[in-house]
Design an enzyme around this catalytic site. Structure first.
Site, short mmCIF file in Angstrom:
data_model
loop_
_atom_site.label_atom_id
_atom_site.label_comp_id
_atom_site.label_asym_id
_atom_site.label_seq_id
_atom_site.Cartn_x
_atom_site.Cartn_y
_atom_site.Cartn_z
N SER A 51 0.54 -1.36 -0.50
CA SER A 51 -0.12 0.11 0.13
C SER A 51 0.82 1.26 0.15
CB SER A 51 -1.05 0.25 1.75
OG SER A 51 -1.11 1.34 2.03
N GLY A 52 0.49 2.25 -0.96
CA GLY A 52 0.87 3.79 -0.84
C GLY A 52 0.91 4.22 0.06
N LEU A 53 -0.43 4.27 1.15
CA LEU A 53 -0.58 4.97 1.76
C LEU A 53 0.08 4.19 3.26
CD1 LEU A 53 -1.93 6.63 4.07
CD2 LEU A 53 -3.80 5.19 3.91
N ASP A 63 1.14 10.40 2.23
CA ASP A 63 0.47 9.89 0.49
C ASP A 63 0.45 10.01 -0.15
OD1 ASP A 63 0.27 7.12 -0.51
OD2 ASP A 63 -1.95 7.36 0.25
N ASP A 90 0.99 -1.01 -4.97
CA ASP A 90 0.33 -0.26 -5.32
C ASP A 90 0.38 1.46 -5.78
OD1 ASP A 90 -1.53 2.25 -5.23
OD2 ASP A 90 -1.31 2.57 -2.66
N ASP A 92 0.02 3.88 -7.81
CA ASP A 92 -0.10 5.36 -7.10
C ASP A 92 -0.40 5.30 -9.26
OD1 ASP A 92 0.18 5.58 -5.01
OD2 ASP A 92 1.80 7.09 -5.18
N GLU A 119 -3.23 3.78 -10.85
CA GLU A 119 -4.86 4.94 -10.86
C GLU A 119 -4.53 6.46 -11.61
OE1 GLU A 119 -3.56 4.72 -6.29
OE2 GLU A 119 -3.71 7.25 -6.34
N LYS A 125 0.23 12.52 -6.39
CA LYS A 125 -1.52 12.25 -5.51
C LYS A 125 -1.85 12.33 -4.27
CE LYS A 125 -1.71 9.20 -3.84
NZ LYS A 125 -2.10 7.42 -3.59
N ASN A 127 -4.20 10.80 -1.38
CA ASN A 127 -4.54 9.73 -1.10
C ASN A 127 -5.88 9.94 -1.43
OD1 ASN A 127 -6.61 8.04 1.15
ND2 ASN A 127 -4.68 6.84 0.93
N SER A 128 -6.45 9.03 -1.92
CA SER A 128 -8.93 9.25 -2.41
C SER A 128 -9.27 9.48 -1.14
CB SER A 128 -8.73 7.52 -2.75
OG SER A 128 -7.64 7.53 -4.13
N ARG A 164 -6.78 1.07 -12.13
CA ARG A 164 -7.78 1.81 -10.74
C ARG A 164 -8.60 3.16 -11.13
NH1 ARG A 164 -5.62 2.96 -4.75
NH2 ARG A 164 -6.54 4.59 -4.50
N HIS A 195 -13.07 1.79 -7.41
CA HIS A 195 -12.74 2.55 -5.64
C HIS A 195 -13.61 3.56 -5.29
CE1 HIS A 195 -10.60 2.74 -2.27
NE2 HIS A 195 -9.48 3.52 -2.06
C1 SPV Z 1 -3.58 2.85 -0.84
O1 SPV Z 1 -3.66 1.23 -0.20
O2 SPV Z 1 -3.10 3.53 -0.95
C2 SPV Z 1 -4.39 3.32 -1.44
C3 SPV Z 1 -6.07 2.25 -0.99
O3 SPV Z 1 -4.44 3.32 -2.55
S1 SPV Z 1 -6.90 3.95 -0.37
O4 SPV Z 1 -5.96 4.23 0.20
O5 SPV Z 1 -7.58 3.35 -0.42
O6 SPV Z 1 -6.54 4.46 -1.56
MG MG Z 2 -2.45 4.15 -2.83
#
Ligand code: SPV
Ligand code: MG
Length: 556
Positions: A51-53, A63, A90, A92, A119, A125, A127-128, A164, A195
């Site tokens: 995971s990027g986060l 992130d 992930d 990004d 994505e 980017k 975080n969404s 994504r 997502h």
């Molecule tokens: C992540 O885990 O970094 C994701 C998923 O991209 S989310 O945080 O849900 O966007």
């Molecule tokens: Mg991410």
């Protein structure tokens, strides 16, 4: 070959692809470093979401592409080393345009990563779940080109690229989301991640219905977590990503431990609630290291047996409370100096045979065994107390020696089963000592020749000292190899039969070895050592140490 491929018979990429294409719902769990990757595997998961986060969080950054893509890739290497699972990165936005993605795919394949998810947002980017609706989406054509570039770059057909779709997060319509997903599928994406940040799965389920299995669907139910998993199964979702739950479970555990220890100023309250140090070792694979060490690091460790049972009778008052080896020389006990000298040459397994005032021997490191009959017995009886301390390569030494470093180094480099050190500068004696007779006296031409011991004669100041000796044995014997050790045991056993065994010393052992036909190699030195037998010896020892130290200081 990746050892983890051998273990499963399939590459990691093939395993991830199989999970995506299988008819049943599959799950992958977030990991953000080596240890979390191993924990995820041990729990039973078949795959990892890098995971990027979570990875940026464990670095302590946002992130927002604050960690560079190479820092991410370096972390992935630790994760593939720590776990055999396929890892979906992930990725990004792919960290740039089509060209950056090409290079990313190349590097990911080189490091055994199974696939990447990109994505359709803009670099850098966010975080969404942060201001999702204000985030600008990538142009469909540009993003489709990026996917194509990635697919054209991968060398293993099984490497997976997941596209994504962020349209629902960004507040666009369902038809925009479907339009984008279809374009990405056509561009070559192996799966679509749809997502959503809603707390209910409605828009995901509607998308899945409309999508109708055109290619595998991936979801991240972080916000709609209360939805029963059965709902995803019925909706024909292929893969569920539990996206951030390892980092989120670690954080409160660390916060609680830090707070508690800070407040209590003791560890007593947390010790039983945290992982043991052994558990950390296990997760690091410490066992494998020990096994490998046995296989590959076979260099035998040299042992030393230090004979230190005697009081030092000629030193009367100063040895009232301690044995000779504990007398300070230049501020440190003799034995401490000896132990340090051995350690410097890699001789780390040390055993001291103590006797007189044995309980005062407190030099850190060596094992102490006691000759309980020290008062009425000699050195061989002490040596017999330490037979268990012999290794493949063992030096038997008197405990009262000081010597220049090269003497021990050269002794350890000798290639004979038995070697002794003889000082050719002392061919006769003024006090007590052991004179050595050899088959070749020391002169300049002897250097490098193989010299053998013929006899050792001990003498202690009565009458004329023996003549014709090649030098004085300094009190060091090396016994090298299993053969030498069993020879020594056999000869020692014979000597133990003698009525006068209790009076015998190491010179008697050397003579018995020679008489038994054993070659005892002689290593000549010319001074550069001393032993401490009396007050004068103690005085000279102080000068010897001082000279060594001031030489060291001059060099420094
Ligand atoms: C992540 O885990 O970094 C994701 C998923 O991209 S989310 O945080 O849900 O966007
Ligand atoms: Mg991410």
């Amino acid at each position: 070959m990746d050892m983890k491929v051998k273990q499963y018979g399939m590459t990691r990429a093939a395993r991830l692809r199989t999970m995506l294409n299988s008819p049943q719902l599959e799950f992958i769990m977030e990991a953000h470093n080596g240890v979390s990757a191993r924990i995820v595997e041990e729990a039973g998961f078949s795959g990892i979401w890098a995971s990027g986060l979570a990875m940026s969080a464990q670095f302590g950054v946002r992130d927002n592409n604050e960690a560079s893509w190479t820092q991410v890739v370096d972390m992935l290497e630790f994760m593939t080393d720590a776990s055999s699972l396929p890892i979906l990165l992930d990725g990004d936005t792919g960290y740039g345009n089509f060209n950056n993605l090409r290079r990313l795919v190349q590097k990911l394949e080189q490091r055994g990563i199974a696939g990447v998810c990109i994505e359709d947002k803009l670099f850098p980017k966010t975080n969404s779940f942060i201001d999702g609706e204000r985030q600008e989406l990538a142009d469909i054509e540009e993003f489709s080109g990026k996917i194509k570039a990635g697919k054209d770059t991968q060398r293993d057909d099984d490497f997976v690229i997941v596209a994504r779709v962020e349209a629902l997060i960004a507040g666009w319509s369902m038809s925009e989301a479907l339009k984008r997903a279809e374009a990405y599928r056509r561009a070559g994406a192996d799966a679509i991640l749809i997502h959503s940040k809603r707390s209910k799965p409605d828009e995901i389920l509607e998308f899945a219905r409309e999508w109708d299995n055109r290619c595998p669907l991936v979801i991240v139910p972080t916000k709609y977590y209360s939805t029963p998993t059965e709902v995803f199964r019925s909706a024909n979702i292929s893969l569920v990503i539990w996206a951030n739950h390892m980092i989120r479970s670690a954080v409160p555990a660390m916060q609680a431990a830090a707070r508690e220890v800070f407040a209590a100023q003791t560890l007593i309250g947390i010790e039983d609630r945290i992982a043991s140090v052994n558990e950390i070792f296990r997760l690091q694979g410490a066992d494998e290291y020990s096994q490998a060490e046995k296989l590959y690091a076979t260099r035998p460790v040299a042992h030393a047996i230090v004979l230190a049972a005697s009081r030092g009778d000629n030193l009367d008052e100063v040895t009232r409370d301690r044995p000779k080896v504990m007398l300070p020389v230049g501020g440190q006990p003799l034995l401490r100096r000896l132990v340090d000298a051995f350690r410097k040459q890699g001789v780390t397994e040390l055993t001291v045979v103590a006797g007189y005032k044995a309980d005062t021997i407190d030099v850190p490191g060596p094992k102490v065994v006691v000759n309980p009959a020290y008062a009425s017995t000699g050195e061989l009886s002490s040596l017999a107390c330490a037979l268990d301390a012999f290794g493949e390569d063992t030096i038997v030494t008197y405990g009262d020696l000081l010597f220049r470093r090269y003497i021990l180094r050269d002794l350890l480099e000798a290639d004979a089963p038995f070697t002794i050190v003889v000082d050719s500068s002392q061919r006769t004696l003024s006090g007590c000592g052991d004179l050595a007779y050899t088959d070749l006296p020391d002169d300049r031409s002897v250097f490098g020749h193989d010299v053998a011991l013929t006899e050792v004669r001990s003498w202690c100041g009565n009458g004329e000292p023996p003549q014709g000796a090649a030098g004085r044995w300094i009190g060091m014997l090396r016994v090298n190899g299993a053969g030498a050790r069993s020879q020594l045991n056999a000869v020692l056993a014979q000597l133990q039969e003698r009525a006068d065994f209790a009076q015998l010393g190491v010179p008697d052992l050397l003579n018995a070895l020679v008489q038994a036909g054993q070659r005892v190699k002689v290593l000549y030195v010319h001074g550069h050592w001393l032993d401490v037998n009396d007050h004068e010896g103690l005085h000279r020892a102080g000068d010897f140490v001082h000279a060594e130290l001031s030489f060291g200081a001059a060099r420094a």
